[in-house]
Design an enzyme around this catalytic site. Structure first.
Site, PDB file in Angstrom:
ATOM      1  N   GLU A   1     125.788 -19.600 -25.406  1.00 11.22           N
ATOM      2  CA  GLU A   1     125.612 -19.159 -24.039  1.00 11.22           C
ATOM      3  C   GLU A   1     124.229 -19.455 -24.197  1.00 11.22           C
ATOM      4  O   GLU A   1     123.518 -19.273 -23.258  1.00 11.22           O
ATOM      5  CB  GLU A   1     125.956 -17.519 -23.975  1.00 11.22           C
ATOM      6  CG  GLU A   1     125.784 -17.738 -22.188  1.00 11.22           C
ATOM      7  CD  GLU A   1     124.507 -16.145 -23.018  1.00 11.22           C
ATOM      8  OE1 GLU A   1     123.727 -15.628 -22.495  1.00 11.22           O
ATOM      9  OE2 GLU A   1     125.198 -15.530 -23.393  1.00 11.22           O
ATOM     10  N   GLU A   2     123.743 -18.957 -25.214  1.00  4.76           N
ATOM     11  CA  GLU A   2     122.564 -18.259 -25.603  1.00  4.76           C
ATOM     12  C   GLU A   2     121.227 -20.096 -25.301  1.00  4.76           C
ATOM     13  O   GLU A   2     120.222 -20.114 -25.731  1.00  4.76           O
ATOM     14  CB  GLU A   2     121.403 -18.009 -26.436  1.00  4.76           C
ATOM     15  CG  GLU A   2     122.421 -16.307 -27.259  1.00  4.76           C
ATOM     16  CD  GLU A   2     122.133 -15.328 -25.564  1.00  4.76           C
ATOM     17  OE1 GLU A   2     120.707 -16.049 -25.649  1.00  4.76           O
ATOM     18  OE2 GLU A   2     123.021 -14.832 -25.635  1.00  4.76           O
TER      19      GLU A   2
ATOM     20  N   ASP B   1     131.655 -10.682 -23.901  1.00  4.20           N
ATOM     21  CA  ASP B   1     130.027 -11.044 -24.411  1.00  4.20           C
ATOM     22  C   ASP B   1     129.883  -8.884 -24.238  1.00  4.20           C
ATOM     23  O   ASP B   1     130.080  -8.605 -23.942  1.00  4.20           O
ATOM     24  CB  ASP B   1     129.374 -11.381 -23.598  1.00  4.20           C
ATOM     25  CG  ASP B   1     128.035 -11.797 -23.562  1.00  4.20           C
ATOM     26  OD1 ASP B   1     127.498 -12.139 -24.957  1.00  4.20           O
ATOM     27  OD2 ASP B   1     127.533 -13.616 -22.955  1.00  4.20           O
TER      28      ASP B   1
ATOM     29  N   HIS C   1     120.238  -9.302 -29.230  1.00  4.07           N
ATOM     30  CA  HIS C   1     119.845 -10.250 -29.899  1.00  4.07           C
ATOM     31  C   HIS C   1     118.683 -10.101 -30.936  1.00  4.07           C
ATOM     32  O   HIS C   1     117.496 -10.599 -31.627  1.00  4.07           O
ATOM     33  CB  HIS C   1     118.948 -11.567 -29.287  1.00  4.07           C
ATOM     34  CG  HIS C   1     119.417 -11.451 -27.928  1.00  4.07           C
ATOM     35  ND1 HIS C   1     121.105 -12.658 -28.127  1.00  4.07           N
ATOM     36  CD2 HIS C   1     119.492 -11.217 -26.652  1.00  4.07           C
ATOM     37  CE1 HIS C   1     121.125 -12.138 -27.025  1.00  4.07           C
ATOM     38  NE2 HIS C   1     120.830 -11.787 -26.481  1.00  4.07           N
TER      39      HIS C   1
END
Length: 143
Positions: free
Chosen positions: A1-2, A24, A105
């Site tokens: 997804e990133e 997620d 992150h």
């Protein structure tokens, strides 16, 4: 997804699912009271790439209430792999099942272990409860 949902697109094209559940983690936003650590599973109503299927939000809520798992409604300006999956083919019934965390992150991401365990408990219950008839009823409810 990133990196542009490449994995979600590839696997969706490979297996052509009837139903998808995306797991997620979303950012906690105490300032706006959106995604509070320790307040439970995120019922992700809307994000930058998807409006949730109402029947699936209701299903998640019912399951959480049935098994006494806390939950909270969540709106995000970000997205998940669900944004790619739900638009494939004629539209794939897609649900997110998320928790929130701080410092996403980074090497110091912080989550609440009870949120994780409760999300797991609800997910396992849903996977045992789901069947073809129920999935078809969700599809019919969204037409």
């Amino acid at each position: 997804e990133e990196v542009g949902c490449r994995g979600a697109q590839t696997i969706t094209n490979k297996i052509h699912p009837d139903f998808a559940v995306v797991l997620d983690c979303s950012p906690s936003d105490y300032k706006n009271h959106n995604g509070i650590l320790g307040k439970g599973v995120l019922l992700r109503v809307k994000d930058a790439n998807m409006l949730a299927f109402k029947s699936l939000i209701n299903y998640q809520k019912e399951i959480c209430e049935k098994i006494d798992v806390p939950y909270q409604y969540f709106i995000s300006m970000g997205g998940t792999d669900a944004g790619m999956i739900h638009k494939a083919y004629d539209g794939i019934l897609t649900m997110t099942h998320c928790i929130c965390a701080k410092n996403l992150h980074t090497g110091s991401t912080i989550m609440d272990i009870d949120d994780y365990l409760n999300a797991k408990k609800a997910l396992v219950y849903m996977m045992k409860d789901l069947n073809e008839e129920l999935i078809e009823s969700f599809k019919e409810g969204n037409r």
